[in-house]
Design an enzyme around this catalytic site. Sequence first.
Site, PDB file in Angstrom:
ATOM      1  N   LYS A 174       0.836  -1.210   0.000  1.00 51.77           N
ATOM      2  CA  LYS A 174       0.000   0.000   0.000  1.00 51.77           C
ATOM      3  C   LYS A 174       0.869   1.258   0.000  1.00 51.77           C
ATOM      4  O   LYS A 174       0.551   2.243  -0.672  1.00 51.77           O
ATOM      5  CB  LYS A 174      -0.930  -0.007   1.214  1.00 51.77           C
ATOM      6  CG  LYS A 174      -1.899   1.187   1.266  1.00 51.77           C
ATOM      7  CD  LYS A 174      -2.816   1.246   0.061  1.00 51.77           C
ATOM      8  CE  LYS A 174      -3.724   2.477   0.067  1.00 51.77           C
ATOM      9  NZ  LYS A 174      -4.769   2.443   1.076  1.00 51.77           N
ATOM     10  N   LYS A 242      -2.086  11.845   5.765  1.00 53.73           N
ATOM     11  CA  LYS A 242      -1.718  10.697   6.597  1.00 53.73           C
ATOM     12  C   LYS A 242      -0.898   9.677   5.804  1.00 53.73           C
ATOM     13  O   LYS A 242       0.130   9.184   6.262  1.00 53.73           O
ATOM     14  CB  LYS A 242      -2.989  10.058   7.161  1.00 53.73           C
ATOM     15  CG  LYS A 242      -2.760   8.905   8.127  1.00 53.73           C
ATOM     16  CD  LYS A 242      -2.934   7.550   7.484  1.00 53.73           C
ATOM     17  CE  LYS A 242      -4.370   7.320   7.036  1.00 53.73           C
ATOM     18  NZ  LYS A 242      -4.565   5.944   6.477  1.00 53.73           N
TER      19      LYS A 242
END
Length: 294
Positions: A174, A242
Amino acid sequence: MTQQKNVGFIGLGTMGKAMATNVLKAGFPLTVYDVRPEPVAEMEKKGARAARSVLEVGETSDVVVVMVLNYHQVKEVALPPQGLLGSMKKGTTLVVTSTITPQNIVEVAQAAGQRGVEVIDSPVSGGVSGAEAGTLSVMAGGEEKVVNEHMDVLKAMGSKISYVGKVGQGQAMKILNQILVSANIVSVAEMLTMAKKLGTDLPFVLETLGKGAGSSEVLKKLGPQMAAEDFVPRATVDILCKDTQIIMDAAMSLDIPLLVSSLSYQVFRMARGKGMGQLDAASLFKMFGEFAGL
Protein backbone atom coordinates in the site's frame (compact mmCIF):
# COMPACT_ATOMS: atom_id res chain seq x y z
CA MET A 1 -15.75 -22.17 7.38
CA THR A 2 -18.87 -21.86 5.26
CA GLN A 3 -20.37 -18.68 3.93
CA GLN A 4 -22.42 -18.53 7.11
CA LYS A 5 -19.37 -17.46 9.09
CA ASN A 6 -20.27 -14.52 11.29
CA VAL A 7 -18.54 -11.34 10.13
CA GLY A 8 -17.95 -8.26 12.24
CA PHE A 9 -17.19 -4.83 10.79
CA ILE A 10 -15.81 -1.85 12.68
CA GLY A 11 -15.48 1.58 11.08
CA LEU A 12 -18.43 2.78 9.01
CA GLY A 13 -16.97 5.85 7.36
CA THR A 14 -17.49 6.52 3.67
CA MET A 15 -15.29 3.59 2.64
CA GLY A 16 -16.17 1.27 5.51
CA LYS A 17 -19.93 1.62 5.16
CA ALA A 18 -19.77 0.72 1.47
CA MET A 19 -17.49 -2.25 2.17
CA ALA A 20 -19.73 -3.48 4.99
CA THR A 21 -22.77 -3.16 2.75
CA ASN A 22 -21.15 -5.43 0.18
CA VAL A 23 -20.30 -7.99 2.87
CA LEU A 24 -23.97 -7.96 3.82
CA LYS A 25 -25.05 -8.31 0.17
CA ALA A 26 -22.79 -11.35 -0.13
CA GLY A 27 -24.97 -13.11 2.42
CA PHE A 28 -22.83 -13.04 5.54
CA PRO A 29 -24.46 -12.49 8.95
CA LEU A 30 -22.96 -9.10 9.84
CA THR A 31 -22.44 -7.29 13.14
CA VAL A 32 -21.32 -3.67 12.94
CA TYR A 33 -19.97 -0.98 15.24
CA ASP A 34 -18.97 2.65 14.87
CA VAL A 35 -18.59 5.46 17.39
CA ARG A 36 -21.24 7.38 15.42
CA PRO A 37 -24.80 6.05 15.76
CA GLU A 38 -26.03 7.28 12.34
CA PRO A 39 -24.15 4.82 10.07
CA VAL A 40 -24.84 1.99 12.52
CA ALA A 41 -28.58 2.71 12.29
CA GLU A 42 -28.31 2.84 8.51
CA MET A 43 -26.60 -0.57 8.40
CA GLU A 44 -29.18 -1.95 10.81
CA LYS A 45 -31.94 -1.01 8.37
CA LYS A 46 -30.08 -2.99 5.70
CA GLY A 47 -30.09 -6.09 7.86
CA ALA A 48 -26.92 -5.87 9.95
CA ARG A 49 -26.92 -6.36 13.71
CA ALA A 50 -25.76 -3.37 15.76
CA ALA A 51 -23.21 -4.00 18.52
CA ARG A 52 -22.90 -1.81 21.60
CA SER A 53 -19.10 -2.11 21.74
CA VAL A 54 -16.08 -3.47 19.89
CA LEU A 55 -15.87 -6.22 22.51
CA GLU A 56 -19.36 -7.37 21.53
CA VAL A 57 -18.28 -7.53 17.89
CA GLY A 58 -15.30 -9.67 18.88
CA GLU A 59 -17.41 -12.01 20.99
CA THR A 60 -19.88 -12.79 18.22
CA SER A 61 -17.69 -12.92 15.09
CA ASP A 62 -15.60 -15.54 13.31
CA VAL A 63 -13.82 -12.82 11.34
CA VAL A 64 -13.72 -9.07 12.05
CA VAL A 65 -12.88 -6.40 9.46
CA VAL A 66 -11.46 -3.12 10.76
CA MET A 67 -11.61 -0.04 8.53
CA VAL A 68 -10.67 2.98 10.65
CA LEU A 69 -8.58 6.05 9.85
CA ASN A 70 -5.15 5.52 11.41
CA TYR A 71 -3.04 3.45 13.77
CA HIS A 72 -4.24 5.31 16.85
CA GLN A 73 -7.77 4.17 16.02
CA VAL A 74 -6.63 0.65 15.10
CA LYS A 75 -5.02 0.32 18.53
CA GLU A 76 -8.16 1.60 20.23
CA VAL A 77 -10.46 -0.91 18.54
CA ALA A 78 -8.09 -3.89 18.34
CA LEU A 79 -5.64 -4.11 21.23
CA PRO A 80 -6.67 -5.60 24.58
CA PRO A 81 -8.11 -5.23 27.08
CA GLN A 82 -10.75 -2.81 25.70
CA GLY A 83 -10.17 -3.73 22.05
CA LEU A 84 -11.37 -6.66 19.95
CA LEU A 85 -8.54 -8.94 20.96
CA GLY A 86 -9.87 -8.84 24.48
CA SER A 87 -12.94 -10.82 23.37
CA MET A 88 -12.12 -12.62 20.10
CA LYS A 89 -11.96 -16.39 20.42
CA LYS A 90 -8.96 -18.54 19.59
CA GLY A 91 -9.01 -19.51 15.91
CA THR A 92 -10.88 -16.40 14.74
CA THR A 93 -9.39 -13.84 12.34
CA LEU A 94 -8.84 -10.08 12.40
CA VAL A 95 -8.70 -8.35 8.98
CA VAL A 96 -7.14 -4.87 9.08
CA THR A 97 -7.97 -2.89 5.93
CA SER A 98 -6.81 0.48 7.29
CA THR A 99 -3.62 2.01 5.90
CA ILE A 100 -0.96 1.97 8.61
CA THR A 101 2.76 1.10 8.61
CA PRO A 102 4.22 -2.41 8.25
CA GLN A 103 5.61 -2.08 11.78
CA ASN A 104 2.17 -1.16 13.10
CA ILE A 105 0.43 -4.21 11.64
CA VAL A 106 3.20 -6.51 12.88
CA GLU A 107 2.60 -5.14 16.38
CA VAL A 108 -1.11 -5.94 16.06
CA ALA A 109 -0.32 -9.43 14.73
CA GLN A 110 1.99 -10.12 17.67
CA ALA A 111 -0.71 -9.13 20.16
CA ALA A 112 -3.25 -11.25 18.26
CA GLY A 113 -0.92 -14.24 18.16
CA GLN A 114 -0.70 -14.26 21.94
CA ARG A 115 -4.46 -14.91 21.99
CA GLY A 116 -4.58 -17.41 19.15
CA VAL A 117 -6.16 -14.93 16.71
CA GLU A 118 -4.94 -14.80 13.10
CA VAL A 119 -4.36 -11.48 11.31
CA ILE A 120 -4.78 -10.60 7.66
CA ASP A 121 -2.91 -7.42 6.74
CA SER A 122 -5.21 -6.20 4.00
CA PRO A 123 -5.15 -2.53 2.94
CA VAL A 124 -7.28 -1.61 -0.07
CA SER A 125 -7.07 0.71 -3.06
CA GLY A 126 -9.79 2.00 -5.34
CA GLY A 127 -11.45 4.79 -3.41
CA VAL A 128 -15.10 5.25 -2.58
CA SER A 129 -16.28 4.26 -6.06
CA GLY A 130 -14.40 0.97 -5.78
CA ALA A 131 -15.75 0.38 -2.29
CA GLU A 132 -19.33 0.98 -3.44
CA ALA A 133 -18.97 -1.21 -6.52
CA GLY A 134 -17.11 -3.98 -4.67
CA THR A 135 -14.17 -3.63 -7.06
CA LEU A 136 -11.42 -2.62 -4.64
CA SER A 137 -7.88 -3.90 -5.05
CA VAL A 138 -7.07 -5.87 -1.91
CA MET A 139 -3.42 -6.44 -0.95
CA ALA A 140 -3.56 -9.33 1.50
CA GLY A 141 -0.67 -10.34 3.71
CA GLY A 142 -0.60 -13.11 6.29
CA GLU A 143 -0.51 -16.90 6.42
CA GLU A 144 -1.57 -18.00 2.94
CA LYS A 145 -3.87 -20.67 4.38
CA VAL A 146 -5.68 -18.05 6.48
CA VAL A 147 -6.00 -15.64 3.54
CA ASN A 148 -7.46 -18.42 1.39
CA GLU A 149 -9.84 -19.42 4.17
CA HIS A 150 -11.32 -15.92 4.18
CA MET A 151 -11.09 -15.25 0.45
CA ASP A 152 -14.92 -15.23 0.37
CA VAL A 153 -15.03 -12.22 2.70
CA LEU A 154 -12.24 -10.43 0.83
CA LYS A 155 -14.00 -11.03 -2.50
CA ALA A 156 -17.17 -9.51 -1.08
CA MET A 157 -15.24 -6.23 -0.77
CA GLY A 158 -12.90 -6.34 -3.77
CA SER A 159 -12.57 -7.86 -7.22
CA LYS A 160 -8.78 -7.85 -7.37
CA ILE A 161 -7.33 -9.87 -4.48
CA SER A 162 -3.54 -10.19 -4.41
CA TYR A 163 -1.75 -12.40 -1.92
CA VAL A 164 1.46 -10.46 -1.22
CA GLY A 165 3.19 -12.50 1.50
CA LYS A 166 3.48 -12.37 5.27
CA VAL A 167 1.91 -9.82 7.61
CA GLY A 168 3.51 -6.44 6.88
CA GLN A 169 3.72 -6.95 3.14
CA GLY A 170 0.16 -5.76 2.61
CA GLN A 171 1.00 -2.41 4.18
CA ALA A 172 4.32 -2.34 2.31
CA MET A 173 2.45 -2.76 -0.97
CA LYS A 174 0.00 0.00 0.00
CA ILE A 175 2.89 2.38 0.72
CA LEU A 176 4.30 1.70 -2.76
CA ASN A 177 0.86 2.24 -4.27
CA GLN A 178 0.45 5.56 -2.47
CA ILE A 179 3.81 6.80 -3.74
CA LEU A 180 2.37 6.55 -7.24
CA VAL A 181 -1.11 7.79 -6.36
CA SER A 182 -0.06 10.85 -4.34
CA ALA A 183 2.43 12.10 -6.92
CA ASN A 184 -0.08 11.43 -9.69
CA ILE A 185 -2.79 13.51 -7.98
CA VAL A 186 -0.38 16.43 -7.71
CA SER A 187 0.73 16.12 -11.35
CA VAL A 188 -2.85 15.94 -12.66
CA ALA A 189 -3.77 19.06 -10.65
CA GLU A 190 -0.73 20.88 -12.02
CA MET A 191 -1.46 19.77 -15.59
CA LEU A 192 -5.08 20.95 -15.47
CA THR A 193 -4.03 24.27 -13.92
CA MET A 194 -1.70 24.86 -16.87
CA ALA A 195 -4.38 23.71 -19.31
CA LYS A 196 -6.85 26.20 -17.85
CA LYS A 197 -4.25 28.98 -17.94
CA LEU A 198 -3.62 28.16 -21.61
CA GLY A 199 -7.33 28.50 -22.32
CA THR A 200 -7.83 24.92 -23.49
CA ASP A 201 -11.07 22.98 -23.03
CA LEU A 202 -10.52 20.79 -19.95
CA PRO A 203 -12.86 17.89 -20.91
CA PHE A 204 -11.15 17.76 -24.33
CA VAL A 205 -7.71 17.75 -22.65
CA LEU A 206 -8.76 14.86 -20.41
CA GLU A 207 -10.20 12.88 -23.33
CA THR A 208 -7.09 13.40 -25.43
CA LEU A 209 -4.48 12.74 -22.75
CA GLY A 210 -6.50 9.78 -21.48
CA LYS A 211 -5.48 7.99 -24.68
CA GLY A 212 -1.78 8.83 -24.35
CA ALA A 213 1.26 7.56 -22.49
CA GLY A 214 0.55 9.84 -19.54
CA SER A 215 -2.86 8.32 -18.85
CA SER A 216 -3.60 6.80 -15.45
CA GLU A 217 -6.45 5.78 -13.17
CA VAL A 218 -5.97 9.04 -11.28
CA LEU A 219 -6.25 11.07 -14.50
CA LYS A 220 -9.42 9.22 -15.51
CA LYS A 221 -11.11 9.39 -12.09
CA LEU A 222 -9.92 12.63 -10.48
CA GLY A 223 -9.36 14.59 -13.69
CA PRO A 224 -13.10 15.01 -14.40
CA GLN A 225 -13.72 15.87 -10.73
CA MET A 226 -11.07 18.58 -10.90
CA ALA A 227 -12.39 19.95 -14.19
CA ALA A 228 -15.91 20.10 -12.75
CA GLU A 229 -14.58 21.57 -9.48
CA ASP A 230 -16.28 18.69 -7.69
CA PHE A 231 -14.53 18.52 -4.34
CA VAL A 232 -17.12 16.45 -2.44
CA PRO A 233 -15.01 14.29 -0.10
CA ARG A 234 -14.19 10.78 -1.27
CA ALA A 235 -10.49 10.45 -0.47
CA THR A 236 -9.77 13.63 1.49
CA VAL A 237 -6.70 15.80 1.72
CA ASP A 238 -6.43 14.73 5.37
CA ILE A 239 -6.22 11.06 4.33
CA LEU A 240 -3.53 11.84 1.75
CA CYS A 241 -1.63 13.80 4.41
CA LYS A 242 -1.72 10.70 6.60
CA ASP A 243 -0.67 8.37 3.77
CA THR A 244 2.19 10.58 2.57
CA GLN A 245 3.37 10.91 6.18
CA ILE A 246 3.58 7.10 6.30
CA ILE A 247 5.61 7.16 3.07
CA MET A 248 8.05 9.69 4.52
CA ASP A 249 8.35 7.80 7.82
CA ALA A 250 9.16 4.63 5.87
CA ALA A 251 11.73 6.49 3.78
CA MET A 252 13.40 7.82 6.92
CA SER A 253 13.53 4.39 8.54
CA LEU A 254 15.00 2.87 5.36
CA ASP A 255 17.42 5.80 4.90
CA ILE A 256 16.40 6.43 1.30
CA PRO A 257 15.70 9.74 -0.46
CA LEU A 258 12.25 10.16 -2.02
CA LEU A 259 12.36 13.55 -3.69
CA VAL A 260 9.04 13.54 -5.55
CA SER A 261 7.23 11.98 -2.60
CA SER A 262 8.67 14.67 -0.34
CA LEU A 263 7.13 17.33 -2.57
CA SER A 264 3.78 15.49 -2.67
CA TYR A 265 3.82 15.30 1.12
CA GLN A 266 4.39 19.07 1.39
CA VAL A 267 1.72 19.87 -1.22
CA PHE A 268 -0.94 17.98 0.73
CA ARG A 269 0.19 19.66 3.95
CA MET A 270 -0.13 23.05 2.22
CA ALA A 271 -3.68 22.19 1.18
CA ARG A 272 -4.56 21.16 4.71
CA GLY A 273 -3.02 24.38 6.01
CA LYS A 274 -5.37 26.30 3.71
CA GLY A 275 -8.34 24.65 5.42
CA MET A 276 -8.97 22.05 2.71
CA GLY A 277 -8.39 18.96 4.87
CA GLN A 278 -11.95 17.67 4.62
CA LEU A 279 -12.25 18.31 0.88
CA ASP A 280 -11.50 15.65 -1.71
CA ALA A 281 -7.89 15.41 -2.87
CA ALA A 282 -9.13 16.74 -6.22
CA SER A 283 -9.25 20.13 -4.48
CA LEU A 284 -5.52 20.50 -5.14
CA PHE A 285 -6.70 21.88 -8.49
CA LYS A 286 -8.43 24.69 -6.62
CA MET A 287 -5.28 25.46 -4.62
CA PHE A 288 -3.01 25.49 -7.68
CA GLY A 289 -5.57 27.62 -9.51
CA GLU A 290 -5.36 30.22 -6.74
CA PHE A 291 -1.56 30.19 -6.93
CA ALA A 292 -1.85 30.69 -10.71
CA GLY A 293 -4.20 33.64 -10.34
CA LEU A 294 -7.18 31.84 -11.88
